[in-house]
Motif scaffolding. Sequence first.
Motif, mmCIF file in Angstrom:
data_model
loop_
_atom_site.group_PDB
_atom_site.id
_atom_site.type_symbol
_atom_site.label_atom_id
_atom_site.label_comp_id
_atom_site.label_asym_id
_atom_site.label_seq_id
_atom_site.Cartn_x
_atom_site.Cartn_y
_atom_site.Cartn_z
ATOM 1 N N PRO A 33 0.825 -1.212 0.000
ATOM 2 C CA PRO A 33 0.000 0.000 0.000
ATOM 3 C C PRO A 33 0.856 1.257 0.000
ATOM 4 O O PRO A 33 1.889 1.324 0.675
ATOM 5 C CB PRO A 33 -0.812 -0.123 1.296
ATOM 6 C CG PRO A 33 -0.824 -1.583 1.586
ATOM 7 C CD PRO A 33 0.482 -2.121 1.102
ATOM 8 N N GLN A 35 0.500 4.134 1.337
ATOM 9 C CA GLN A 35 0.635 4.859 2.584
ATOM 10 C C GLN A 35 1.622 4.217 3.552
ATOM 11 O O GLN A 35 2.024 4.843 4.546
ATOM 12 C CB GLN A 35 -0.722 5.003 3.275
ATOM 13 C CG GLN A 35 -1.394 3.684 3.641
ATOM 14 C CD GLN A 35 -2.334 3.211 2.550
ATOM 15 O OE1 GLN A 35 -2.120 3.527 1.380
ATOM 16 N NE2 GLN A 35 -3.377 2.491 2.915
ATOM 17 N N VAL A 36 2.047 3.001 3.285
ATOM 18 C CA VAL A 36 2.978 2.313 4.188
ATOM 19 C C VAL A 36 4.411 2.794 3.978
ATOM 20 O O VAL A 36 5.206 2.853 4.931
ATOM 21 C CB VAL A 36 2.880 0.782 3.989
ATOM 22 C CG1 VAL A 36 3.946 0.061 4.815
ATOM 23 C CG2 VAL A 36 1.492 0.293 4.362
ATOM 24 N N TYR A 107 -2.122 10.648 8.987
ATOM 25 C CA TYR A 107 -2.208 9.227 9.308
ATOM 26 C C TYR A 107 -3.152 8.962 10.476
ATOM 27 O O TYR A 107 -3.681 7.854 10.605
ATOM 28 C CB TYR A 107 -0.818 8.681 9.634
ATOM 29 C CG TYR A 107 -0.013 8.316 8.410
ATOM 30 C CD1 TYR A 107 -0.180 7.088 7.782
ATOM 31 C CD2 TYR A 107 0.901 9.198 7.858
ATOM 32 C CE1 TYR A 107 0.535 6.750 6.648
ATOM 33 C CE2 TYR A 107 1.623 8.883 6.729
ATOM 34 C CZ TYR A 107 1.439 7.657 6.120
ATOM 35 O OH TYR A 107 2.155 7.328 5.001
ATOM 36 N N LEU A 111 -6.498 9.585 6.766
ATOM 37 C CA LEU A 111 -6.196 8.465 5.881
ATOM 38 C C LEU A 111 -7.239 7.371 5.993
ATOM 39 O O LEU A 111 -7.626 6.964 7.098
ATOM 40 C CB LEU A 111 -4.812 7.886 6.207
ATOM 41 C CG LEU A 111 -4.402 6.659 5.409
ATOM 42 C CD1 LEU A 111 -4.297 6.977 3.919
ATOM 43 C CD2 LEU A 111 -3.090 6.088 5.924
ATOM 44 N N ASN A 112 -7.694 6.906 4.860
ATOM 45 C CA ASN A 112 -8.591 5.757 4.811
ATOM 46 C C ASN A 112 -7.728 4.517 4.570
ATOM 47 O O ASN A 112 -7.274 4.262 3.452
ATOM 48 C CB ASN A 112 -9.618 5.928 3.696
ATOM 49 C CG ASN A 112 -10.648 4.811 3.681
ATOM 50 O OD1 ASN A 112 -10.498 3.789 4.367
ATOM 51 N ND2 ASN A 112 -11.702 4.986 2.903
ATOM 52 N N TRP A 113 -7.490 3.746 5.615
ATOM 53 C CA TRP A 113 -6.586 2.606 5.520
ATOM 54 C C TRP A 113 -7.143 1.506 4.624
ATOM 55 O O TRP A 113 -6.421 0.599 4.214
ATOM 56 C CB TRP A 113 -6.306 2.033 6.908
ATOM 57 C CG TRP A 113 -5.429 2.931 7.735
ATOM 58 C CD1 TRP A 113 -5.844 3.880 8.623
ATOM 59 C CD2 TRP A 113 -4.000 2.976 7.732
ATOM 60 N NE1 TRP A 113 -4.765 4.512 9.182
ATOM 61 C CE2 TRP A 113 -3.612 3.970 8.652
ATOM 62 C CE3 TRP A 113 -3.011 2.271 7.040
ATOM 63 C CZ2 TRP A 113 -2.278 4.269 8.906
ATOM 64 C CZ3 TRP A 113 -1.684 2.578 7.301
ATOM 65 C CH2 TRP A 113 -1.320 3.555 8.216
ATOM 66 N N SER A 116 -5.867 1.326 -0.975
ATOM 67 C CA SER A 116 -4.452 1.020 -1.169
ATOM 68 C C SER A 116 -3.662 2.176 -1.763
ATOM 69 O O SER A 116 -2.437 2.207 -1.671
ATOM 70 C CB SER A 116 -4.301 -0.201 -2.090
ATOM 71 O OG SER A 116 -4.880 0.071 -3.367
ATOM 72 N N GLY A 118 -3.825 5.333 -0.804
ATOM 73 C CA GLY A 118 -3.417 6.252 0.248
ATOM 74 C C GLY A 118 -3.651 7.706 -0.058
ATOM 75 O O GLY A 118 -2.992 8.581 0.520
#
Length: 380
Positions: A33, A35-36, A107, A111-113, A116, A118
């Motif tokens: 993803p 955002q990771v 975060y 953010l919508n986890w 994917s 982000g």
Amino acid sequence: LSHQHLFEIAGFLGVLWGLSLFISLYGSYNLIPMQVNPLILYGFMFLFLINPTKTCYYKSRFWLLKLLFRVFTAPFHKVEFADFWLADQLNSLATILMDLEYMICFYSFQLNWGLSDGLLDTSGDYVCHSYSYGVRAIIQCLPAWVRFTQCLRRYRDTKRAFPHLVNAGKYSTTFFVVTFAALYSTHKEQKHDDAAVFLYLWIACLLVSSCYTLTWDLKMDWGLFDKNAGENTFLREEIVYPQKSYYYCAIVEDVILRFAWTVQISITSMSTFASAGDIISTVLAPLEVFRRFVWNFFRLENEHLNNCGEFRAVRDISVAPLNADDQTVLEQMMDLEDGVRNRQKSRVWKRTYSISLRKTLVKPRDAAVLIEDTDDEAFT
């Protein structure tokens, strides 16, 4: 650390940043993803800084951590040169601190986890990018607040209104700038009629702050425009760097970049493009770092020539043109219990009685540094 070590660290972290960016852009192909990746990058940098093992420049990393602790606890202990020098660097990194604040807020709240990619949603309710919840303004003021409290502590220790209270006033102008910027931003978002008033107040505070800081840069921090400069027109009597053009170019560069905010306000106030302010900030932030980079050379040079305030000559300050004999003499003196005190009751500046930056004129056992009695910070 030598300059080679600094280049090694910068190159290593730069490669990591580029790798993280590359993986983020092509996250759909590697199943990671988007955002990771920033979390991994920042996490690695943080662990690199606090790594307790005696590897990866252990002494330098913990010297920096110790110094950061002293910077943020300035009111509770005596302020030394390295403390306010690092705090000055933080003032040029305010944009980076605001980006870190934005990342934490993003975060935590936006953010919508489950997605994917982000990315932000399209609702337009971007809380983290607004001054409305207050934290952003506090973070923006934090570096100036640190220097403000350091100046107050210096005044408490020395009882000298000049330069310490005057210097504190310089940093206090940042509080007004941030306050009116926040008021203008929030009132503009809410479409209040008085938004223009706060815009004019913001510009007025920026103008005062820029003139204040520019004057302090040139006259106090760099010691330029000395009336006794002699043949070094508009500079000072003693200069270390061989070409006068270096100083003149630095003066012009400092004037231009101190007033670079005029470009940002002109574009953002007239443009209907929502991201114009972010783009201009992205351009101006590295320019401010460059301005501080140039500032450091002449600030440390001035400190070397006018080591002031009841400070001792310390290993934190070094200017290249010292020859090997001078370096040995100074290090021997710095290692003595009383060190090197550079204050004299009379205002003395004699080339024949000082340690020359190019030629040793005194014996080690008789060496004494006679430095002009200037202000306690030479003049931060």
